[in-house]
Design an enzyme around this catalytic site. Structure first.
Site, PDB file in Angstrom:
ATOM      1  CB  SER A   8      36.692  54.559  22.182  1.00  0.00           C
ATOM      2  OG  SER A   8      36.456  54.105  20.875  1.00  0.00           O
ATOM      3  CG  HIS A  33      40.975  53.050  21.449  1.00  0.00           C
ATOM      4  ND1 HIS A  33      42.014  52.150  21.571  1.00  0.00           N
ATOM      5  CD2 HIS A  33      39.950  52.358  20.892  1.00  0.00           C
ATOM      6  CE1 HIS A  33      41.639  50.979  21.119  1.00  0.00           C
ATOM      7  NE2 HIS A  33      40.392  51.065  20.686  1.00  0.00           N
ATOM      8  CG  ASP A  35      37.721  51.428  18.138  1.00  0.00           C
ATOM      9  OD1 ASP A  35      38.573  50.580  18.463  1.00  0.00           O
ATOM     10  OD2 ASP A  35      37.033  52.051  18.972  1.00  0.00           O
ATOM     11  CG  MET A  37      35.528  48.855  13.328  1.00  0.00           C
ATOM     12  SD  MET A  37      33.902  48.877  14.088  1.00  0.00           S
ATOM     13  CE  MET A  37      34.344  49.235  15.788  1.00  0.00           C
ATOM     14  CG  HIS A  66      41.490  48.326  18.136  1.00  0.00           C
ATOM     15  ND1 HIS A  66      40.380  48.124  18.938  1.00  0.00           N
ATOM     16  CD2 HIS A  66      41.854  47.099  17.694  1.00  0.00           C
ATOM     17  CE1 HIS A  66      40.098  46.829  18.975  1.00  0.00           C
ATOM     18  NE2 HIS A  66      40.971  46.188  18.225  1.00  0.00           N
ATOM     19  CG  MET A  68      38.858  45.842  15.428  1.00  0.00           C
ATOM     20  SD  MET A  68      37.522  46.627  16.335  1.00  0.00           S
ATOM     21  CE  MET A  68      38.101  48.308  16.328  1.00  0.00           C
ATOM     22  CG  MET A 137      39.209  42.771  21.383  1.00  0.00           C
ATOM     23  SD  MET A 137      38.995  44.554  21.218  1.00  0.00           S
ATOM     24  CE  MET A 137      37.229  44.765  21.427  1.00  0.00           C
ATOM     25  CG  PHE A 143      28.660  46.805  16.957  1.00  0.00           C
ATOM     26  CD1 PHE A 143      28.078  47.609  15.978  1.00  0.00           C
ATOM     27  CD2 PHE A 143      28.859  45.460  16.677  1.00  0.00           C
ATOM     28  CE1 PHE A 143      27.705  47.069  14.751  1.00  0.00           C
ATOM     29  CE2 PHE A 143      28.491  44.910  15.453  1.00  0.00           C
ATOM     30  CZ  PHE A 143      27.904  45.715  14.488  1.00  0.00           C
ATOM     31  N   GLY A 144      30.545  49.791  19.799  1.00  0.00           N
ATOM     32  CA  GLY A 144      30.673  50.361  21.134  1.00  0.00           C
ATOM     33  C   GLY A 144      29.430  50.037  21.933  1.00  0.00           C
ATOM     34  N   GLY A 145      29.466  50.323  23.209  1.00  0.00           N
ATOM     35  CA  GLY A 145      28.273  50.203  24.046  1.00  0.00           C
ATOM     36  C   GLY A 145      27.861  48.797  24.414  1.00  0.00           C
ATOM     37  CG  ASP A 175      38.826  48.412  23.009  1.00  0.00           C
ATOM     38  OD1 ASP A 175      37.871  49.121  23.368  1.00  0.00           O
ATOM     39  OD2 ASP A 175      39.234  48.338  21.827  1.00  0.00           O
ATOM     40  N   GLY A 177      33.297  48.016  27.035  1.00  0.00           N
ATOM     41  CA  GLY A 177      32.449  47.964  28.231  1.00  0.00           C
ATOM     42  C   GLY A 177      33.113  48.448  29.513  1.00  0.00           C
ATOM     43  N   GLY A 197      34.689  54.248  25.718  1.00  0.00           N
ATOM     44  CA  GLY A 197      33.906  54.899  24.676  1.00  0.00           C
ATOM     45  C   GLY A 197      32.657  55.522  25.233  1.00  0.00           C
TER      46      GLY A 197
HETATM   47  C1  DX5 Z   1      34.851  47.829  19.911  1.00  0.00           C
HETATM   48  C2  DX5 Z   1      35.944  48.864  19.935  1.00  0.00           C
HETATM   49  C3  DX5 Z   1      35.999  49.661  21.172  1.00  0.00           C
HETATM   50  C4  DX5 Z   1      34.783  50.515  21.456  1.00  0.00           C
HETATM   51  C5  DX5 Z   1      34.655  50.612  22.943  1.00  0.00           C
HETATM   52  O1  DX5 Z   1      35.023  47.027  18.823  1.00  0.00           O
HETATM   53  O2  DX5 Z   1      37.219  48.246  19.795  1.00  0.00           O
HETATM   54  O3  DX5 Z   1      37.165  50.474  21.220  1.00  0.00           O
HETATM   55  O4  DX5 Z   1      34.870  51.801  20.895  1.00  0.00           O
HETATM   56  O5  DX5 Z   1      33.455  51.243  23.236  1.00  0.00           O
HETATM   57  P1  DX5 Z   1      32.732  51.078  24.655  1.00  0.00           P
HETATM   58  O6  DX5 Z   1      33.691  51.623  25.696  1.00  0.00           O
HETATM   59  O7  DX5 Z   1      31.504  51.885  24.505  1.00  0.00           O
HETATM   60  O8  DX5 Z   1      32.493  49.622  24.875  1.00  0.00           O
HETATM   61 ZN    ZN Z   2      39.047  49.516  20.135  1.00  0.00          ZN
END
Ligand code: DX5
Ligand code: ZN
Length: 216
Positions: A8, A33, A35, A37, A66, A68, A137, A143-145, A175, A177, A197
């Protein structure tokens, strides 16, 4: 069947995006990937089609977009022109989902539907044969992480059953974690595509993590 790894872009270091994409190009990962937003559908703003267009010039792989965002139907053609190979919209953002899927396909792109953690997979029953991807999801989008929500595994199993029973050719993408610790259980549940990600881009050796994720 061999699974797909989709790093990601959200977790990449934006101060050296060319290097990060170069690293991805050299890796075994098959999809990138991306994202998008809008700060309305999710409580965060990332990037849009101009960024995607630039990234597409540097990346030589499959662009997995993706969305969002609310009202994604307004921007489908622009994302396709910017280089999207797969356009995934959220079920929760599309009152006329069937129409939006047809709109995506008309551009020549593949079409996916994403489900938030609280949305049951049964809402896809009447559309499963029309789509190329179901994105489950495993965190709340934005958010990532974040920490992987275990119930996503049940949803993957259920959607896999639906795909087999209906004769759909949709792939299942997970997608949020995803890490080396839980990748095997996600694949065992029936996933085909793992988005990763932080576990990739924040690792000291991202290419090695991608390679390890490919081995399961
Ligand atoms: C979250 C995104 C994910 C995100 C995943 O809203 O859709 O694609 O980048 O990041 P990790 O792998 O760090 O959870
Ligand atoms: Zn995503």
């Amino acid at each position: 069947m061999n699974h797909i790894i989709a790093p990601s872009l959200l977790a990449a270091d934006f101060t050296k995006l060319d290097k990060e994409i170069e690293l991805f190009n050299e890796s075994e990962a098959q999809w990138l990937h991306v994202d998008v937003m809008d700060g309305v559908f999710v409580p965060n703003i990332s990037f849009g089609m101009m960024m995607l267009e630039a990234v597409n010039k540097l990346s030589n792989k499959f662009m997995d977009v993706h969305l969002m965002i609310v009202q994604p139907e307004k921007y489908i053609e622009s994302f396709r022109e910017a280089g999207a190979d797969m356009i995934t919209v959220h079920y929760e953002a599309c009152p006329h989902l069937h129409r939006t899927i047809q709109q995506i396909k008309a551009t020549g792109s593949m079409a996916g539907v994403a489900l938030n953690p609280h949305t049951p997979v049964s809402v896809l029953e009447e559309i499963i044969k029309d789509i190329d991807l179901v994105l489950i999801m495993s965190v709340n989008p934005g958010f990532g992480g974040q920490k992987f929500i275990e119930n996503a595994l049940n949803k993957v199993q259920k959607v896999k059953q639906m795909i087999v029973q209906s004769g759909s050719s949709a792939k299942i993408e997970v997608d949020g974690g995803v890490s080396l610790q839980n990748a095997k259980s996600i694949l065992d549940a029936g996933a085909d595509v793992l988005v990763a990600g932080n576990s990739v881009y924040r690792a000291s050796n991202p290419k090695a993590v991608i390679s390890d994720l490919m081995k399961f």
